[in-house]
Design an enzyme around this catalytic site. Structure first.
Site, PDB file in Angstrom:
ATOM      1  N   THR A  67       0.508   4.268  -2.686  1.00  0.00           N
ATOM      2  CA  THR A  67       0.256   5.683  -2.383  1.00  0.00           C
ATOM      3  C   THR A  67       1.327   6.575  -2.991  1.00  0.00           C
ATOM      4  O   THR A  67       1.040   7.701  -3.409  1.00  0.00           O
ATOM      5  CB  THR A  67       0.183   5.926  -0.866  1.00  0.00           C
ATOM      6  OG1 THR A  67       1.423   5.555  -0.239  1.00  0.00           O
ATOM      7  CG2 THR A  67      -0.956   5.149  -0.232  1.00  0.00           C
ATOM      8  N   LYS A  68       2.554   6.076  -3.056  1.00  0.00           N
ATOM      9  CA  LYS A  68       3.618   6.873  -3.679  1.00  0.00           C
ATOM     10  C   LYS A  68       3.415   6.968  -5.190  1.00  0.00           C
ATOM     11  O   LYS A  68       3.650   8.019  -5.811  1.00  0.00           O
ATOM     12  CB  LYS A  68       4.990   6.279  -3.356  1.00  0.00           C
ATOM     13  CG  LYS A  68       5.459   6.582  -1.939  1.00  0.00           C
ATOM     14  CD  LYS A  68       5.617   8.082  -1.721  1.00  0.00           C
ATOM     15  CE  LYS A  68       6.224   8.429  -0.389  1.00  0.00           C
ATOM     16  NZ  LYS A  68       6.419   9.884  -0.201  1.00  0.00           N
ATOM     17  N   LEU A 114       0.838  -1.198   0.000  1.00  0.00           N
ATOM     18  CA  LEU A 114       0.000   0.000   0.000  1.00  0.00           C
ATOM     19  C   LEU A 114       0.873   1.248   0.000  1.00  0.00           C
ATOM     20  O   LEU A 114       0.535   2.249  -0.651  1.00  0.00           O
ATOM     21  CB  LEU A 114      -0.934   0.004   1.213  1.00  0.00           C
ATOM     22  CG  LEU A 114      -1.845   1.229   1.332  1.00  0.00           C
ATOM     23  CD1 LEU A 114      -2.777   1.324   0.134  1.00  0.00           C
ATOM     24  CD2 LEU A 114      -2.651   1.180   2.624  1.00  0.00           C
ATOM     25  N   TYR A 115       1.988   1.196   0.724  1.00  0.00           N
ATOM     26  CA  TYR A 115       2.916   2.336   0.719  1.00  0.00           C
ATOM     27  C   TYR A 115       3.333   2.660  -0.711  1.00  0.00           C
ATOM     28  O   TYR A 115       3.293   3.823  -1.147  1.00  0.00           O
ATOM     29  CB  TYR A 115       4.137   2.004   1.572  1.00  0.00           C
ATOM     30  CG  TYR A 115       5.271   2.996   1.428  1.00  0.00           C
ATOM     31  CD1 TYR A 115       5.139   4.297   1.911  1.00  0.00           C
ATOM     32  CD2 TYR A 115       6.461   2.638   0.806  1.00  0.00           C
ATOM     33  CE1 TYR A 115       6.174   5.223   1.780  1.00  0.00           C
ATOM     34  CE2 TYR A 115       7.501   3.551   0.677  1.00  0.00           C
ATOM     35  CZ  TYR A 115       7.353   4.832   1.156  1.00  0.00           C
ATOM     36  OH  TYR A 115       8.374   5.740   1.023  1.00  0.00           O
ATOM     37  N   ALA A 116       3.729   1.628  -1.462  1.00  0.00           N
ATOM     38  CA  ALA A 116       4.144   1.832  -2.850  1.00  0.00           C
ATOM     39  C   ALA A 116       2.997   2.394  -3.676  1.00  0.00           C
ATOM     40  O   ALA A 116       3.190   3.292  -4.505  1.00  0.00           O
ATOM     41  CB  ALA A 116       4.628   0.515  -3.445  1.00  0.00           C
TER      42      ALA A 116
END
Length: 433
Positions: free
Chosen positions: A248-249, A244-246
């Site tokens: 959002t980036k 999810l971090y990736a």
């Protein structure tokens, strides 16, 4: 309701005392009034308990909403500090708003900008994703350098608008974000709040500012996700995020392109590759490996399928800072004014890495030598929680256009980190978690 009953009696049509129906209705109305009265008292007590008692306010206890707490800012003294920190002190200097200034990269970039004579104002919400005392120590470090950090949230549009009213920033270095790959499985909403909503909030403030600032911001090597082609190039696929971090980036890069296209904002995204060094983040492997090795705790080392190695393109903080400053120095002016685009604006994406992936097992071996302690190791399979087997940056574009040339190998960089770590946490003065 009493007046209404009196009115009915005065009409001469009804005699309430002789009617059982109206007698019961009167008693019911009386009970209803008592119930309403005590309900009001109960609600008032709840309001006082939750909103007036600082120890009972639930917001700071909720990880997904911790950055929504109220901050104190404003007033003549506050504005004076803001202007003083952002004042340009060199002939060719610029005025930069650095978000996430109390973070790892933010602290180093703010220090470097200030040393060049630039005006620098920090913004940070000091959340508790990791030990806030480390962020406060970085804040003290910046304060001694003349950098004031405004305590607030990038989602606070009123605060952002005020900052741009007080200071005509020429540049924004946007480094505030919810970091970490694994934490997204525990608190996904914090990533949307910071990395997507926060970015939009900042871009809204920038597009409405006059003049519009040029923006350099931190994306991530995580956007390459499940891409198997290495080394990773800016032209490679980024539509298969592994976390999810990736995601959002990657969403941030698309949002940035939209604001560039519609409003003429000059935007440069920097894809960082596993940054490490002094004043680093405690959630990073090199940091908590050091802590646990010194405490005699067992460390878990990931291995890929079929006993494959897990490697990272570790990039020393000083090299990342040079890349950030080079991106800022080559950023062209935004072309909009008052929220209206007047011409095409610059849009760039660069990898900032070291180009030399190192197996995590080698990282541990280096730490063992530097710490003079043998680590207790537990080899486990790479979990399906967003981590990838390999990161490897192709930095030819940054070399060509930014003059970016990383010069610190992992052995040298970790030596500097260990020296800082032992000094910072020496004598039991600070708990390392």
């Amino acid at each position: 309701m009493l007046k209404h009953s009196s009115h009915l009696e005065n009409t001469g049509k009804f005699k309430m005392e002789k009617s059982p129906y109206f007698h019961n209705k009167s008693r019911w109305h009386s009970s209803l009034m008592k119930l309403t009265f005590w309900s009001f008292i109960f609600l008032a007590l709840i309001f006082i308990f939750f909103y007036r008692s600082p120890s009972s306010n639930p917001l700071p206890q909720d990880p997904s909403r911790r950055s929504l707490r109220t901050y104190n800012w404003g007033g003549p003294a506050w504005e004076k500090r803001v202007r003083s920190s952002a004042r340009i002190r060199s002939r060719d200097g610029v005025s930069v708003l650095v978000t996430g200034a109390a973070g790892f990269v933010g602290t180093h970039v703010s220090t470097a900008l200030k040393m060049r004579g630039n005006g620098v104002l920090g913004l940070d919400n000091f959340n508790d994703y990791y030990d806030p005392s480390l962020k406060r120590a970085r804040q003290a470090l910046l304060d001694r350098s003349g950098v004031f950090i405004v305590e607030g949230d990038i989602n606070d549009s009123t605060l952002l608008r005020k900052l741009f009213e007080v200071v005509a920033f020429t540049h924004v270095m946007h480094l505030a974000a919810q970091a970490g790959v694994r934490y997204a499985m525990e608190n996904p909403s914090s990533y949307v709040h910071s990395n997507i909503a926060g970015l939009v909030s900042l871009l809204e403030a920038c597009k409405s500012a006059n003049p519009q600032p040029a923006i350099v911001w931190a994306s991530s090597s995580s956007v390459y996700g499940l891409n198997s082609k290495v080394p990773f190039s800016e032209k490679d696929r980024t539509d298969q995020p592994a976390s999810l971090y990736a995601a959002t980036k990657k969403a941030g890069e698309e949002i940035a392109h939209t604001y560039n296209h519609i409003y003429g904002l000059s935007l440069t995204a920097l894809r960082f590759f596993t940054v490490y060094g002094p004043w680093g983040r405690p959630d990073m492997a090199y940091f908590f490996f050091t802590r646990d090795i010194l405490k005699g705790k067992t460390i878990s080392i990931f291995e890929a399928a079929n006993h494959g190695t897990v490697s990272r393109d570790f990039t020393y903080i000083d090299d990342i800072v040079k890349g950030c400053l080079a991106a800022l120095d080559t950023a062209e002016k935004s072309t909009g004014s008052g929220g209206k685009k007047k011409g095409p604006a610059q849009f760039r994406i660069y990898n900032l890495g070291n180009t030399s992936p190192v197996p995590v097992s080698d990282l541990v071996s280096i730490l063992e030598r530097l710490l003079k302690v043998n680590a207790k190791k537990n080899i486990i399979k790479l979990p399906q929680n967003g981590d990838v087997r390999l990161t490897h940056a192709n930095i030819s574009l940054a070399q060509r256009e930014l003059g970016y040339k990383p010069s610190t190998d992992l052995q040298s960089g970790l030596k500097k980190f260990v020296k800082w770590y032992l000094g910072y946490y020496s004598g039991g003065k600070k708990a390392a978690g």
